[in-house]
Write a protein that holds these residues in place. Structure first.
Motif, PDB file in Angstrom:
ATOM      1  N   ALA A 101       0.757  -1.112   0.030  1.00 43.20           N
ATOM      2  CA  ALA A 101      -0.105  -0.072   0.053  1.00 43.20           C
ATOM      3  C   ALA A 101       0.778   1.186   0.004  1.00 43.20           C
ATOM      4  N   GLY A 138      -2.508   3.099  -1.224  1.00 45.22           N
ATOM      5  CA  GLY A 138      -4.089   2.736  -0.860  1.00 45.22           C
ATOM      6  C   GLY A 138      -4.125   1.226  -0.757  1.00 45.22           C
ATOM      7  N   GLY A 139      -5.536   0.895  -0.502  1.00 47.85           N
ATOM      8  CA  GLY A 139      -5.692  -0.643   0.005  1.00 47.85           C
ATOM      9  C   GLY A 139      -5.593  -1.614  -1.309  1.00 47.85           C
ATOM     10  N   SER A 164     -12.955   0.589  -0.135  1.00 52.64           N
ATOM     11  CA  SER A 164     -12.929  -0.788   0.633  1.00 52.64           C
ATOM     12  C   SER A 164     -13.084  -0.513   2.031  1.00 52.64           C
ATOM     13  N   SER A 165     -13.508  -1.412   2.703  1.00 52.25           N
ATOM     14  CA  SER A 165     -13.703  -1.580   4.236  1.00 52.25           C
ATOM     15  C   SER A 165     -12.924  -2.445   4.814  1.00 52.25           C
ATOM     16  N   GLY A 208      -7.694  -2.430  10.701  1.00 53.57           N
ATOM     17  CA  GLY A 208      -8.187  -2.823  11.861  1.00 53.57           C
ATOM     18  C   GLY A 208      -7.243  -2.501  12.890  1.00 53.57           C
ATOM     19  N   THR A 209      -7.859  -2.258  14.061  1.00 54.92           N
ATOM     20  CA  THR A 209      -7.209  -2.032  15.150  1.00 54.92           C
ATOM     21  C   THR A 209      -7.769  -3.093  16.294  1.00 54.92           C
ATOM     22  N   TYR A 210      -7.450  -2.657  17.638  1.00 54.79           N
ATOM     23  CA  TYR A 210      -7.989  -3.889  18.475  1.00 54.79           C
ATOM     24  C   TYR A 210      -9.362  -4.190  18.347  1.00 54.79           C
ATOM     25  N   ASP A 211     -10.210  -3.149  18.224  1.00 55.32           N
ATOM     26  CA  ASP A 211     -11.557  -3.364  18.296  1.00 55.32           C
ATOM     27  C   ASP A 211     -12.240  -4.308  17.224  1.00 55.32           C
TER      28      ASP A 211
END
Lengths: 334, 334, 334, 334, 334, 334
Positions: B304, B319-320, B327-328, B331-334
């Motif tokens: 990326a 970008g992704g 796009s979705s 990610g983080t810890y949640d």
């Protein structure tokens, strides 16, 4: 009857008008008789004023920042205008039209706002268009955004300045983005809309231009990100879809990097084409505005150069005696 | 038959083509048998090559910078392409099409040149229009200006790059100047035309891109001023009038200040609205070009992020994984 | 009768002399009676003056920068001298000896000029000697070069300062170059001669020291290169040969790099031994001149230290109370 | 029989000589047979060497920094010289002439030392002359001062370099101080003598040039002040008088400020004319030495430019193909 | 009867007290009658004073820096207190208690000194403990160290400030070092004790706070090293052993590097854990002291912000109108 | 059976263990036979490995970043350890204990966490205590916060590093705040807890340490403010009261200013005593950690100095040959 503005006062005319007081001082003359000196202001400028034979009791009836009804006379003194007051009385701020006292954009706010809406409605990306809609539906935000200056002193320091600055940048982006295929126009337009929204919370502009405590401690860049986060939470209600995570990150990056370097207070440098374009257009518009204002304000001064400007670190060249680019003069030893 | 470019070579194909040699080295293998190693280049890239069982006599028949006829085979080795040569012979540089060996603008030079002429012919001011005419009538200048790169490595580093950079900036100015009444459009357009003309003398670009000795010791900014001075002497022949002194000074100032600060090699900072605009547009176009090229050249890399770029002092975000803004993931810890 | 200079005025003497006016102001006293306040100057300094009972009509008869015939009295007031005027009348500037009003070198100009000519005549290289000759044959140039200050305020800020600065540097080079075989003495001497010639066009020095518009917008470094280019065109007439291209490039480089770094306004850093030597000698002479002048001007002040100097960013130590390097005093806790 | 130095080795000659070992490595060839690779050095340079068919037992008989007797053959390989060893044996360092292994001044040390003594004996001030005498009577100091390099790499990096640097600066001061009446020559000469004496403790130079631990942690500037303090205590024995306190302070200031700015490690900036002169001459001599050495070392390279020098931040121009200042070549589009 | 301090003076009270004079000026009023204006100071502040109808004869009877007996009256004028004098007479400085005129630590010096001694007596290393003992046995040193301010203006600018600053840092080190095993506590404590001892020679503090000539030319860092060297020579008498060379070098390094960077005047950057800790604690204590003093001195000002502080380059936030961290106010557009 | 870590491998031992692959390359030997070269890693380090006689098919069965089961032998080669593999097979990452592959705090996480809880439970202010509670009740947050490193390379670059860094700073604050009455301890403790919470989103640390895309584009400072904002919304549920606005602003300011200056990426400089203390303690702990780690990692290297560290811009002094502070050696000319 229309208001008599500071810049309209002429030698020898009688005066009965409301002004904003700043810099009030209690002084005594050589005979020990006290007098009060102050500055009277409105949006067109400031003028020194004196109320003779007045001591501490009168001095305590008003404060800097108050509006006062002034009776007296304006006169030429030592090459400048001043006011000699006969009477002075504090007035209720609600009786006053704030726009008479704060500098304002020379452009019509409703027209600027229409241009803003036009740019936002033309966004192709549904998520970004919905985001913009959430801001436009927020009346207190729109009121603040269309009133707020873009700065306290440096550039666009007048009511409506933030709107004017933003709209001009969008207009420029419209014309410039096509030269850079590889930069996404929707992102640039949205980034320009968002880049300074934090100023509506950083600055106070109801009476005189300044910083809020919160503004000084947090700054418009993190404040703008917060305002964006608040609005992003509302978008799914309009679109029925989650706001794309990457798009959200890119928008925050546009706000965070728009000053271009750490030295100028951006916690991130531009790392996408859109971020570099938002930063470049901001730099151009900000500097051009400062320079053109500086030149314009000094237009009546016969010198070819403006006074030294500390922010710019330079004087600006206005040109030859005739304001004519094409005169033939100047001279060296030959 | 069309040329076989470096970037077209595939595993196992036979080769009989001309390339430019760089980095030649004489080596011996473990058995003491010498071989020659070098790089073969054309405008599309470079590829390592070896000529086995060849010693100093062959080594001396050609030099770095020579064009050589190469016979051999291309093959995949350790994940990259290389060439194993059977024969190699120096060829006369005049038999070679330089455009095969130097990177070139992707845009058509004649069309860019027409846009340049259009901008200059639309100048209102007769002195400036005549000045432009003097440049356009100078065939060696036009040939150099339309061939020269705008840089050796950093941006627009290809034949025609200077012309492309200049014309795009003029197009942008056309659209942006109207937002800044107080800036003279003729001066801005002429300033953009002149700002980098010194590069035609600072850079060498007949064989490979580099600096002339003169270019390193003087630089394109003073060289540009000199070229302007030379042409200014010819203008009165066209107009029948002296060239206005103040206008001359303003033009020189536009060249001298276009890098914006002393740190970047400008002996003067911009002190007129036009100088600030020329500088701002130059900054924007230069940086956008660097960023977009960086992203483009790295487009086949699945990461990326582009590699770290030392001039920019950063990596760029492409970008992704889907090249999709929307796009979705992440990610983080949640 | 000889002129009465500002620094000669004493308490209680009558005065009838011409001075240069600066800082004029119209004021009123407590009783509302106007008076005019100004500074009177000549090359030895400035003194405050007042003309009582004089209002706007008189105020308009002269301007800052005018020469005025002054009648009145000098007197001691609050520890300093001032002038109380009885009468004041503008005089024709042509009746005035400019050297009375502008600071001048303490050295004799003709002698300095002879030293300059000596250095240039001793050049071994025929092209450089011919180049120097072209400058020396140009009377307006010689007049400007021998009159011009080397700066407006910082160093050698007096008529003849540029010549004095240049000649002292040449004398030093004469003695220092032999320690650096590998540096060409002719190039160093010519470089020192040329390094600041642009100041004759950058500065205005006919009435008071300042910058010309052209000087501010272009600067003495590019101006010096231009003056060199103009003269180079004349050299072949003297020598019958083309001026060597490489020599020309080296000379321009000496001018362009003499400030040493971009930060100080040089578009190029020194890249030849001669350029580094020209820069080093210039730094040394400039700084030593500033420091010694600062110490000298403060010699009557009993403090061991000069006032803070903003250009140098420091105070200078003048030494113990006796002006004696070798006194035994000072004290710490022991 | 005279020594065979590294720079004298030619293709195909037999070798039996002592060198200093650095960079030794144990390697295996493709057949798994070990060999030893290293660099052999003396004061004229370094050359790669290999000892084939030798494994860990031999590898352990010597270390980097050892002197070794080398038998073998020198040969041309891949365009450079290398040594193929037959045998290699460590030798006692006391059998070695250190001057064969460390770079040395090209000037004769005794003559330089005489010039130093001359300068110091000509000091007028009895305290300073006595101070100098105390240093000259200190044999270990004199031995160190006349042996020490002035730097590890950057300038005067050879035995005797400190003495040479100091004496040249004193010679220059002799010629330059007269141009600056107001600067005390005795102080300047003494300051130049003292400015780098701390290097005799900061640097180690018995075997290879480096920093002592103490040198890295304290630095030659504070070390020089300490050495001065030690010697000042001895002066009264020679003069019968206390050393003047102010003079002592001025001398310390000369050492402490000679790098000119905080950034370059001076805890004080120059605040006296003498301190500024010591600093200016040091800058000039240091830079000129670096530049001239750079040019000289690259003199056999046909390029017009030296390689990029990181300390100077630039390449240096050596000049046209003939080493001739006055050739006519170069070329632009015309 | 106890002294009447500047900060205690109230409107309308009679005055007969000694103050320190600064900024004296001779002026005349509009009627031409001279009066003397000055500032009167003691350790609590400064107040303007005037002696009417007094001319040059009186003006010459005292100087800035003198102590004068003042008779007169204090009164409120234009919102501030001033003194109108009837009589003024210079007094012998020996009749004055210096502590009335110089700011003092609010902490008790003997208690601070006991804490200092405690820290030093707890040193485990016998050499360091003996070194500390040598300092504590030196009465003039102890007197100076316990009296000296830590700065002239910026922080701890009061008598006893150096001691207070040093002791607080030692207390902090006591608590912090255990978190960094690998840093030697004895070295840290000794380093903190020594880091600013040079200030006892750099600063003058018998009458007003300033720099000694020696202090300005040498600075407290090299002075501290010198004081350490002097004391190190005495340690072997106490311990019967040579002071370890490496330990000496480490101590000097602690002093030399405690400003952290060259830019702040340290000739060496911290290169040991102890040096980094000494530097970090010094930075923390210095900045915290400046900030807390700034906030405290401005506590009576109703603004939420202190005035702009040039050393810190910022204003400080004192908090909401109630001095209450937890009030709910402020406001943005919503 | 316990794991065989990289740092435990010895010459000649058989191997059957899982490692992480990096830097894999396909090569051919001189006979054209391919082999695979790679690095094998776990949390204790990296070791080079080769799989002979293996070509592209095997090469494609695994990637950099994969865990592979390795069979083979470790051996000493050229003074370093390497692995010669017989077999290599990719394994499922879920069968692997991540803590075997990522560096970890040497302290016990549960104990550190208890200290953290202790500090937060001792907060006096009910709003701050409730805020802390909201974080502690958020399991994913606690898991991330107690696992995350404090940096990728520079300091505390191991699992649990963020927790360890935070807790040590709180312990220090506990001891240091009492020296600065005027700084609110609750605010300092809460500020330290919050200052780096954004790193849990900025960094990725499940497999190897790096930055998330989001982390690079936004940064832990704005991310921390966002996480704070999210939690602040939950506090009123616990306290039944609105969270005080000023307190919220002060907390955000603590996060935003903790890098101390714009240059280090803080969009605001510290403007409250608490912000300055949070910044000072962070600087101290960060630098001390870097220095002590650097010294520790180099402890087996006999040199008195660590290698040059680019982040610190220096080498660190570890001390004399005996690791003894008090040895007597070193030496200068005397």
């Amino acid at each position: 009857m229309s208001r008599r503005f500071v810049e309209q006062l002429r030698d020898g005319e009688s005066l009965d008008e409301i002004y904003l007081v700043t810099d009030k001082q209690l002084r005594v003359n050589r005979n020990g008789i006290p007098f009060i000196q102050m500055e009277l202001r409105d949006r067109t400028g400031a003028i020194p004023a004196r109320l003779f034979n007045a001591g501490e009791p009168v001095f305590r009836t008003f404060d800097n920042g108050d509006y006062v009804q002034c009776e007296g006379k304006s006169q030429l003194f030592q090459g400048g205008m001043q006011v000699v007051l006969d009477r002075l009385e504090k007035v209720d701020p609600h009786k006053v039209l704030p726009s008479d006292f704060l500098a304002q954009s020379e452009q019509e706010i409703p027209k600027l706002y229409e241009r803003l809406r036009g740019h936002l409605h033309r966004l192709q990306n549904p998520h970004l268009r919905a985001l913009a809609e959430c801001f436009l539906m927020d009346d207190p935000f729109v009121r603040a955004f269309t009133t707020c200056p873009a700065g306290v002193k440096l550039h666009h320091a007048y009511l409506g300045g933030l709107l004017e600055h933003t709209v001009v940048m969008m207009d420029i982006a419209d014309r410039v983005v096509p030269f850079y295929p590889g930069a996404d126009k929707d992102l640039v337009i949205t980034g320009l809309f968002l880049h300074d929204i934090g100023k509506t919370r950083e600055l106070s502009f109801s009476k005189a231009f300044g910083y809020t405590d919160e503004g000084q401690l947090i700054g418009h860049i993190p404040m703008g990100v917060e305002m964006l986060t608040e609005k992003l939470a509302q978008v799914p209600e309009l679109t029925g879809e989650a706001f794309p995570r990457e798009l959200m990150v890119r928008l925050k990056h546009l706000i965070l990097s728009h000053h271009g370097t750490h030295e100028f207070g951006s916690p991130k440098v531009p790392m996408t084409p859109e971020a570099m374009l938002v930063h470049s257009i901001d730099m151009m518009d900000t500097r051009m505005h400062m320079i053109l204002r500086e030149v314009k304000e000094d237009r009546h001064n016969p010198s070819a150069w403006t006074p030294y400007n500390h922010t710019l670190g330079r004087r600006l060249y206005k040109g030859g005696p005739n304001g004519d680019l094409y005169s033939s003069d100047g001279g060296t030893y030959d």
